[in-house]
Design a protein around this motif. Structure first.
Motif, PDB file in Angstrom:
ATOM      1  N   SER A 291       0.857  -1.195   0.000  1.00 11.91           N
ATOM      2  CA  SER A 291       0.000   0.000   0.000  1.00 11.91           C
ATOM      3  C   SER A 291       0.890   1.241   0.000  1.00 11.91           C
ATOM      4  O   SER A 291       2.119   1.142  -0.061  1.00 11.91           O
ATOM      5  CB  SER A 291      -0.935   0.000   1.209  1.00 11.91           C
ATOM      6  N   THR A 292       0.299   2.409   0.103  1.00  6.66           N
ATOM      7  CA  THR A 292       1.054   3.658   0.105  1.00  6.66           C
ATOM      8  C   THR A 292       0.779   4.447   1.376  1.00  6.66           C
ATOM      9  O   THR A 292      -0.320   4.371   1.940  1.00  6.66           O
ATOM     10  CB  THR A 292       0.702   4.521  -1.117  1.00  6.66           C
TER      11      THR A 292
ATOM     12  N   GLY B  45      -1.605   9.403  -0.208  1.00  7.42           N
ATOM     13  CA  GLY B  45      -2.493   9.261  -1.346  1.00  7.42           C
ATOM     14  C   GLY B  45      -1.982   9.993  -2.568  1.00  7.42           C
ATOM     15  O   GLY B  45      -1.140  10.893  -2.475  1.00  7.42           O
TER      16      GLY B  45
ATOM     17  N   VAL C 283      -2.402   7.566  -9.612  1.00 12.08           N
ATOM     18  CA  VAL C 283      -1.498   6.565 -10.190  1.00 12.08           C
ATOM     19  C   VAL C 283      -0.949   7.084 -11.515  1.00 12.08           C
ATOM     20  O   VAL C 283      -1.703   7.370 -12.453  1.00 12.08           O
ATOM     21  CB  VAL C 283      -2.231   5.221 -10.403  1.00 12.08           C
TER      22      VAL C 283
ATOM     23  N   ILE D  42       2.975   7.019  -7.975  1.00 16.82           N
ATOM     24  CA  ILE D  42       1.808   7.885  -7.797  1.00 16.82           C
ATOM     25  C   ILE D  42       2.297   9.328  -7.668  1.00 16.82           C
ATOM     26  O   ILE D  42       3.448   9.572  -7.273  1.00 16.82           O
ATOM     27  CB  ILE D  42       0.965   7.475  -6.567  1.00 16.82           C
TER      28      ILE D  42
ATOM     29  N   SER E 293      -4.655  -4.092  -7.629  1.00 12.52           N
ATOM     30  CA  SER E 293      -5.941  -3.463  -7.323  1.00 12.52           C
ATOM     31  C   SER E 293      -6.011  -1.998  -7.726  1.00 12.52           C
ATOM     32  O   SER E 293      -6.841  -1.248  -7.212  1.00 12.52           O
ATOM     33  CB  SER E 293      -6.237  -3.599  -5.821  1.00 12.52           C
ATOM     34  N   ILE E 294      -5.127  -1.548  -8.615  1.00 16.73           N
ATOM     35  CA  ILE E 294      -5.152  -0.155  -9.040  1.00 16.73           C
ATOM     36  C   ILE E 294      -5.141  -0.092 -10.566  1.00 16.73           C
ATOM     37  O   ILE E 294      -4.837  -1.082 -11.236  1.00 16.73           O
ATOM     38  CB  ILE E 294      -3.943   0.650  -8.489  1.00 16.73           C
TER      39      ILE E 294
ATOM     40  N   TYR F 260      -7.121   7.077  -8.229  1.00 12.13           N
ATOM     41  CA  TYR F 260      -6.558   7.662  -7.012  1.00 12.13           C
ATOM     42  C   TYR F 260      -6.257   6.533  -6.034  1.00 12.13           C
ATOM     43  O   TYR F 260      -7.131   5.726  -5.681  1.00 12.13           O
ATOM     44  CB  TYR F 260      -7.531   8.648  -6.380  1.00 12.13           C
ATOM     45  N   ALA F 261      -5.012   6.464  -5.595  1.00 13.71           N
ATOM     46  CA  ALA F 261      -4.587   5.448  -4.634  1.00 13.71           C
ATOM     47  C   ALA F 261      -4.717   6.008  -3.225  1.00 13.71           C
ATOM     48  O   ALA F 261      -4.095   7.028  -2.906  1.00 13.71           O
ATOM     49  CB  ALA F 261      -3.148   5.028  -4.911  1.00 13.71           C
ATOM     50  N   GLN F 262      -5.514   5.342  -2.419  1.00 12.08           N
ATOM     51  CA  GLN F 262      -5.735   5.806  -1.050  1.00 12.08           C
ATOM     52  C   GLN F 262      -4.760   5.149  -0.091  1.00 12.08           C
ATOM     53  O   GLN F 262      -4.279   4.032  -0.330  1.00 12.08           O
ATOM     54  CB  GLN F 262      -7.168   5.501  -0.610  1.00 12.08           C
TER      55      GLN F 262
ATOM     56  N   LEU G 195      -2.692  -2.176  -2.768  1.00 12.03           N
ATOM     57  CA  LEU G 195      -2.538  -1.905  -4.196  1.00 12.03           C
ATOM     58  C   LEU G 195      -2.014  -3.129  -4.948  1.00 12.03           C
ATOM     59  O   LEU G 195      -2.421  -3.390  -6.076  1.00 12.03           O
ATOM     60  CB  LEU G 195      -1.567  -0.733  -4.396  1.00 12.03           C
TER      61      LEU G 195
END
Length: 414
Positions: A102-103, A106, A109, A129, A221-222, A227-229, A234
């Motif tokens: 994950s990140t 936020g 991508v 991102i 999953s992106i 937008y990566a939360q 991910l």
């Protein structure tokens, strides 16, 4: 007979019209009695026939049938067989060999550099991102470092003046305090950038998403432009080199399980190729309310190739090793709730010249009840209910056909 006839006549005479009693009753009751006697005899014959069929233990084949079926015989052997406990479970990997990526910040991508199923090394950039806040973090770091550099020079100058009592010591303490604060600010900015895998040099708005372990990329999953939360998975990365099994063992079998025992397992929904493993851990609590305990077994890396987490397996846990009388497992057949093997009997000697040709062509087999034990490596332990002659030939191939023939060609189970 006369007494029975008189009894039946008196019993049923009252139910007939009076004008038929004297004329037809004797003949009627005699016929009825005869039918009853014949019916009873037929039932006795059927019962006797069924009993004879159930007790039938011999089968005869001709030489041509023997050859066509491919009957093979052998002797009881003493074999080293393992007693096993059967268990079901699934393949899995240790927690440290599986990662949800994950990140910490936020952003949109920008690029994705891998596909599902791709093998990646630790530190490989999976995606980037974009977030403008990263530029501010870098500016904070550069500003703090510039202040540290200036305050360090001022600190050295004020220390010299203070030591020579030229300036008040208070000024030196203020410069020392400011230097410590800027160093702390620079260190905090540096830690933020390192946590995001962003360099402290230069200026960029891109944040790389890197693989925390080496392994195969699982679910992605992106999508580019999405937008990566923060806190949302991910990527999945799984290292299958440390694959192991989680087996469910029932409470009654726990006393026989110990670390170091060897297991053989097959993939339930795959080929029947047997793979070996070794128990390295046993849980000390039950799994939910199933009254089973998770037993963990390691798989050798060479055998783990091609396996993925979540595959269902059927396993045999090898408990003891003993030398027991055994036969190939196909030699033992089941009929109802009993188990049998077939002995090949010696050919009957000819007693009459006219039966010579017939007797020479017939081969006789007799079913002998056994109690099966452990099955391992294609052999089954057998205990004979009754003694058998030494070195007698036992059918090792074709026993199912003999069982079917003995039952008149009916169905059989094994």
């Amino acid at each position: 007979m006369k007494k029975i006839y008189n009894y039946l006549t008196a019993k049923f005479a009252n139910n007939l019209p009076q004008n038929l009693i004297s004329q037809r009753a004797p003949r009627y009751f005699f016929v009825l009695f005869a039918i009853t006697i014949i019916s009873c005899n037929e039932k006795k014959e059927e019962t006797a026939q069924e009993e004879n069929e159930s007790e039938k233990t011999e089968t005869v084949l001709t030489a041509s049938q023997y050859k066509t079926i491919g009957i093979e015989t052998g002797l009881v052997e003493n074999r080293n067989l393992n007693k096993v406990i059967k268990a079901n479970g699934y393949t899995t990997v240790p927690p440290q060999n599986s990662a949800e990526v994950s990140t910490l910040i936020g952003g949109t991508v920008k690029d994705i550099f891998v596909l599902e199923g791709t093998y990646v090394n630790k530190g490989k950039v999976l995606a980037t991102i974009q977030n403008l806040e990263v530029i501010e973090m870098q500016e904070d770091y550069h500003s703090a470092m510039a202040n540290v550099e200036y305050l360090q020079l001022e600190y050295n100058r004020q220390k010299t003046l203070s030591d020579e009592n030229v300036n008040p010591r208070k000024i030196f303490q203020e410069v020392k305090s400011k230097l410590a604060a800027e160093r702390a600010r620079a260190e905090a900015a540096k830690n933020k950038l390192e946590a995001l895998n962003v360099s402290t040099k230069g200026s960029t708005s891109l944040v790389p998403i890197v693989a925390p372990i080496s392994g195969f990329v699982g679910k992605i999953s992106i999508a580019k432009g999405a937008y990566a939360q923060t806190g949302v998975s991910l990527f999945e990365v799984v290292d299958n080199s440390q694959m192991h099994l989680d087996l469910n063992v029932y409470e009654k079998d726990l006393g026989s399980i110990s670390v170091g025992q060897v297991i053989d397992f097959v993939l339930t929904n795959q080929s029947n190729k047997s793979i070996k493993g070794k128990i390295f851990g046993i849980n000390k609590s039950f799994s939910n309310e199933s009254k089973t305990v998770a037993v963990h077994a390691k798989i050798e890396p060479a055998d783990a190739k091609g396996l993925i987490p979540g595959m269902y397996v059927s396993a045999n846990i090898n408990i003891t090793n003993a030398t027991v009388p055994a036969l190939p497992k196909d030699a033992v057949v089941r009929n109802a709730d009993k188990y049998f093997v077939y002995l090949q009997e010696e050919k009957h000697e000819e007693t009459k010249s006219e039966n010579k040709e017939k007797q020479q062509e017939e081969i006789h087999f007799k079913a002998i009840e056994v109690i099966p034990g452990t099955t391992d490596l294609g052999f089954t332990e057998v205990k004979f209910v009754d003694e058998i002659p030494a070195n007698v030939k036992i059918v090792t191939k074709g026993a199912f056909y003999l069982l079917s023939a003995m039952k008149g060609g009916g169905e059989h189970e094994h």
